[in-house]
Scaffold this active site. Sequence first.
Site, PDB file in Angstrom:
ATOM      1  N   THR A 188      -9.747 -26.146 -10.053  1.00  0.00           N
ATOM      2  CA  THR A 188     -10.784 -25.155 -10.349  1.00  0.00           C
ATOM      3  C   THR A 188     -11.043 -25.142 -11.850  1.00  0.00           C
ATOM      4  OG1 THR A 188      -9.140 -23.408 -10.634  1.00  0.00           O
ATOM      5  CG2 THR A 188     -10.027 -23.727  -8.407  1.00  0.00           C
ATOM      6  N   GLU A 333     -12.498 -24.838  -3.617  1.00  0.00           N
ATOM      7  CA  GLU A 333     -11.583 -24.579  -2.501  1.00  0.00           C
ATOM      8  C   GLU A 333     -12.196 -24.930  -1.149  1.00  0.00           C
ATOM      9  OE1 GLU A 333     -10.470 -21.608  -5.790  1.00  0.00           O
ATOM     10  OE2 GLU A 333     -12.272 -22.566  -5.017  1.00  0.00           O
ATOM     11  N   LYS A 446     -21.460  -1.764 -11.758  1.00  0.00           N
ATOM     12  CA  LYS A 446     -21.296  -0.542 -10.971  1.00  0.00           C
ATOM     13  C   LYS A 446     -21.808   0.636 -11.798  1.00  0.00           C
ATOM     14  CE  LYS A 446     -17.450  -2.653  -8.572  1.00  0.00           C
ATOM     15  NZ  LYS A 446     -15.994  -2.784  -8.409  1.00  0.00           N
TER      16      LYS A 446
END
Length: 548
Positions: A188, A333, A446
Amino acid sequence: MTLMGQMMQVPLLISSLLTHAARHSGDTEIVSKRVEGDLHRTTWAEVAVRARKVAQALARLGCQPGDRVGTLAWNGYRHLELYYGTSGSQLVCHTINPRLFPEQVAWIANDAADRVLCFDLNFLPLVEKLAPQLGKVEHFVLLAGRSHMPASTSLPGLLCYEELVEAETGDYAWPSFDENTASSICYTSGTTGHPKGAVYSHRSTVLHAYGAALPDAMACSARDVVLPVVPMFHVNAWGLPYATALVGCKVVMPGPHLDGKSLFELFEQEKVTFSAGVPTVWLGLLTYMQQNGLKFSTFKRTVIGGSACPPAMLRTLEDDYGVEVIHAWGMTEMSPLGTLAKLKSKHDVLDAVSRRRILEKQGKGICGVDMEIVDDERRPLPWDGRSAGNLVVRGHWVIDHYFQTEASPLIEVPGRDGLWFPTGDVASIDADGYMQITDRSKDVIKSGGEWISSIDLENIAVAHPAVHEAAVIACAHPKWDERPLLVVVKKPGAEVTREELLAFFGGRIAKWQIPDDVAFVDELPHTATGKLQKLKLREQFKDHKLPT
């Protein structure tokens, strides 16, 4: 008593893809723009012979089944030979991303315990610098001929790839072994902590190649001329080195020559029909074409993934250049393909705007990958196109562990079979199964208890004629907890004010979601795979005071 099928048990091995390509498309070309600057031509048949020689040469160097062979190389025929010569002989092909920090390159090579490191000519200085840290590498191999070997080098016993290959006969039979044997390792990007290794099997890789070539996926055929812009060190070029062998098509490799001019000339000269790459590469190619008033003559389809394709880019490619854009999503992945956006026949009756809205999503799952969206308690959410939740996946080419780790990342989902991999993405899925990424879980803003998608805001911003690239991050707010900050790179010579950009959002998104402020920068930070590095942006603007 269970009745068992009475069918042959032939293992799914990567070598079978190359054998098929050599037998049925042996004279089909593999064209490479080499690091040396020239154009090299070979065929699937010749690649098959030289891959067998690679297997023989690596055995002569002492490599045993399961040993890792590292590569630091661009897209080219030698790299392709290594793909098959390693995996086919029960070694493990370990592609390393040279765009990572040098310390990460060394860490990855050591973590994988590479015994051999093969590298392109322009990475010689990097390898010379890192060699003292690469204690597990026994052999360094320069991917070049004798005439390009350095007169002197600090590397001990530097080997010449062409001499290694030419010394072998190619009289070699690919071995047969368990299809679950490791075939390759990809790491990754390592945006948090050390990179993590995903170990693919022969079975998962072959099934991924079949899935990639399906009509509702990449839809490659023997009639195509495929140019993978996505590097072979980036999740195995999204499986294209395998899918192209499966269908036996012509392949064009750009090497390190990824600027707009070089790509366009290669597209035209070799009559490319299909390509795949991340948005940043297409941005450079489109800029070059627009500046020079150019058009494609054969290029018809491209897969864009790695990060979300801005709708403005999709419109430009399709409307101005006649190129079908297949929006895709996946992960290291996942080998990496998960979803691709193509229309169903029932969508033919929709107007152009409605069809495009569907194509702007990341698309439907390929058969072989299943997905769900779940809430914070891991309960499945409805596929209604509105509910957004954490995206989880499972399937034939999805990892169940990272390399060198015991703890599994997989989770249970109540009411669903098996274990699932949490992707870290926030998404919605509509009734037809089309998935749309709304954000990374760590990037979602948020505000006052409501979620704001940074991707939605970025897509609007880059549609402005003066904006070259844009990113949206959260800034702390005393009342709303977080509010969006728009960070913009202007196009060369273009001028636009903060007020003009914020006004541009009017009528395109709910008023409360419009960014509170705009910051102009010369460039945005990207990861080694072309994704926006929002962690760095958040650090850069952590003390930014919003006018609100």
